[in-house]
Design a protein around this motif. Structure first.
Motif, PDB file in Angstrom:
ATOM      1  N   LEU A  21       0.856  -1.186   0.000  1.00 25.99           N
ATOM      2  CA  LEU A  21       0.000   0.000   0.000  1.00 25.99           C
ATOM      3  C   LEU A  21       0.887   1.229   0.000  1.00 25.99           C
ATOM      4  O   LEU A  21       1.764   1.368   0.866  1.00 25.99           O
ATOM      5  CB  LEU A  21      -0.896   0.005   1.243  1.00 25.99           C
ATOM      6  N   GLU A  22       0.681   2.118  -0.956  1.00 25.42           N
ATOM      7  CA  GLU A  22       1.473   3.351  -1.019  1.00 25.42           C
ATOM      8  C   GLU A  22       0.738   4.463  -0.302  1.00 25.42           C
ATOM      9  O   GLU A  22      -0.471   4.650  -0.491  1.00 25.42           O
ATOM     10  CB  GLU A  22       1.742   3.739  -2.467  1.00 25.42           C
ATOM     11  N   ILE A  23       1.477   5.197   0.513  1.00 18.83           N
ATOM     12  CA  ILE A  23       0.908   6.315   1.270  1.00 18.83           C
ATOM     13  C   ILE A  23       1.648   7.584   0.885  1.00 18.83           C
ATOM     14  O   ILE A  23       2.884   7.621   0.935  1.00 18.83           O
ATOM     15  CB  ILE A  23       1.047   6.095   2.789  1.00 18.83           C
ATOM     16  N   THR A  24       0.903   8.605   0.511  1.00 21.80           N
ATOM     17  CA  THR A  24       1.485   9.922   0.312  1.00 21.80           C
ATOM     18  C   THR A  24       1.227  10.701   1.597  1.00 21.80           C
ATOM     19  O   THR A  24       0.122  11.210   1.806  1.00 21.80           O
ATOM     20  CB  THR A  24       0.865  10.639  -0.900  1.00 21.80           C
ATOM     21  N   ALA A  25       2.224  10.743   2.449  1.00 24.55           N
ATOM     22  CA  ALA A  25       2.066  11.383   3.756  1.00 24.55           C
ATOM     23  C   ALA A  25       2.041  12.900   3.606  1.00 24.55           C
ATOM     24  O   ALA A  25       2.853  13.480   2.889  1.00 24.55           O
ATOM     25  CB  ALA A  25       3.199  10.965   4.679  1.00 24.55           C
ATOM     26  N   SER A  26       1.113  13.516   4.281  1.00 26.71           N
ATOM     27  CA  SER A  26       1.027  14.971   4.253  1.00 26.71           C
ATOM     28  C   SER A  26       1.181  15.573   5.646  1.00 26.71           C
ATOM     29  O   SER A  26       1.371  16.777   5.780  1.00 26.71           O
ATOM     30  CB  SER A  26      -0.302  15.416   3.638  1.00 26.71           C
ATOM     31  N   ARG A  27       1.106  14.741   6.664  1.00 28.50           N
ATOM     32  CA  ARG A  27       1.261  15.226   8.029  1.00 28.50           C
ATOM     33  C   ARG A  27       1.746  14.078   8.898  1.00 28.50           C
ATOM     34  O   ARG A  27       1.325  12.930   8.725  1.00 28.50           O
ATOM     35  CB  ARG A  27      -0.069  15.742   8.560  1.00 28.50           C
ATOM     36  N   GLU A  71       5.861  14.827  15.116  1.00 25.13           N
ATOM     37  CA  GLU A  71       7.272  15.183  15.011  1.00 25.13           C
ATOM     38  C   GLU A  71       8.202  13.982  15.177  1.00 25.13           C
ATOM     39  O   GLU A  71       9.293  13.953  14.615  1.00 25.13           O
ATOM     40  CB  GLU A  71       7.641  16.270  16.023  1.00 25.13           C
ATOM     41  N   ARG A  72       7.753  12.963  15.881  1.00 26.71           N
ATOM     42  CA  ARG A  72       8.571  11.771  16.050  1.00 26.71           C
ATOM     43  C   ARG A  72       8.727  11.005  14.732  1.00 26.71           C
ATOM     44  O   ARG A  72       9.637  10.202  14.579  1.00 26.71           O
ATOM     45  CB  ARG A  72       7.981  10.840  17.111  1.00 26.71           C
ATOM     46  N   LEU A  73       7.837  11.254  13.779  1.00 20.22           N
ATOM     47  CA  LEU A  73       7.887  10.598  12.485  1.00 20.22           C
ATOM     48  C   LEU A  73       8.179  11.571  11.334  1.00 20.22           C
ATOM     49  O   LEU A  73       8.027  11.220  10.173  1.00 20.22           O
ATOM     50  CB  LEU A  73       6.564   9.877  12.209  1.00 20.22           C
ATOM     51  N   SER A  74       8.601  12.758  11.662  1.00 22.82           N
ATOM     52  CA  SER A  74       8.780  13.779  10.638  1.00 22.82           C
ATOM     53  C   SER A  74       9.787  13.370   9.566  1.00 22.82           C
ATOM     54  O   SER A  74       9.698  13.814   8.431  1.00 22.82           O
ATOM     55  CB  SER A  74       9.185  15.112  11.261  1.00 22.82           C
ATOM     56  N   PHE A  75      10.724  12.498   9.903  1.00 25.35           N
ATOM     57  CA  PHE A  75      11.697  12.038   8.920  1.00 25.35           C
ATOM     58  C   PHE A  75      11.027  11.306   7.757  1.00 25.35           C
ATOM     59  O   PHE A  75      11.588  11.210   6.663  1.00 25.35           O
ATOM     60  CB  PHE A  75      12.748  11.125   9.575  1.00 25.35           C
TER      61      PHE A  75
END
Length: 95
Positions: free
Chosen positions: A79-85, A88-92
């Motif tokens: 499954l491809e995810i285009t992250a938009s938010r 901060e712990r996952l900001s990388f």
């Protein structure tokens, strides 16, 4: 970013035969920076991986090398995810 689902299939009983090779494949994914998270699907349904910093075609090729996939112990789904938010712990993950 991708979620890789590895759901047990008809050859689940053979998992023990290929577990060491499957674990080595997962380790390669962490070492090369593709995988950032791994866990089990409950209850005993298979596994899931969070993949990052790769392309879909490269990930499909890599997943196709998993001994569990080769031996049809699991059926993969990507499954491809285009992250938009992200927290901060996952900001990388969304750089």
């Amino acid at each position: 970013m991708f979620i890789v689902l590895l759901k047990f299939s008809e050859n689940k009983a053979r998992a023990g035969e290929f577990m060491d090779d499957h674990k080595a494949w997962i380790q390669r994914g962490f070492e090369n920076g593709t995988f950032v998270l791994m866990g089990s699907l409950q209850p005993n349904l298979g596994g899931a991986l969070l993949a990052h910093d790769t392309t879909l075609s490269d990930l499909e090729s890599f997943v196709g090398e998993d001994p569990f996939v080769v031996e049809k112990i699991v059926t993969p789904e990507i499954l491809e995810i285009t992250a938009s938010r992200a927290d901060e712990r996952l900001s990388f993950l969304i750089g």
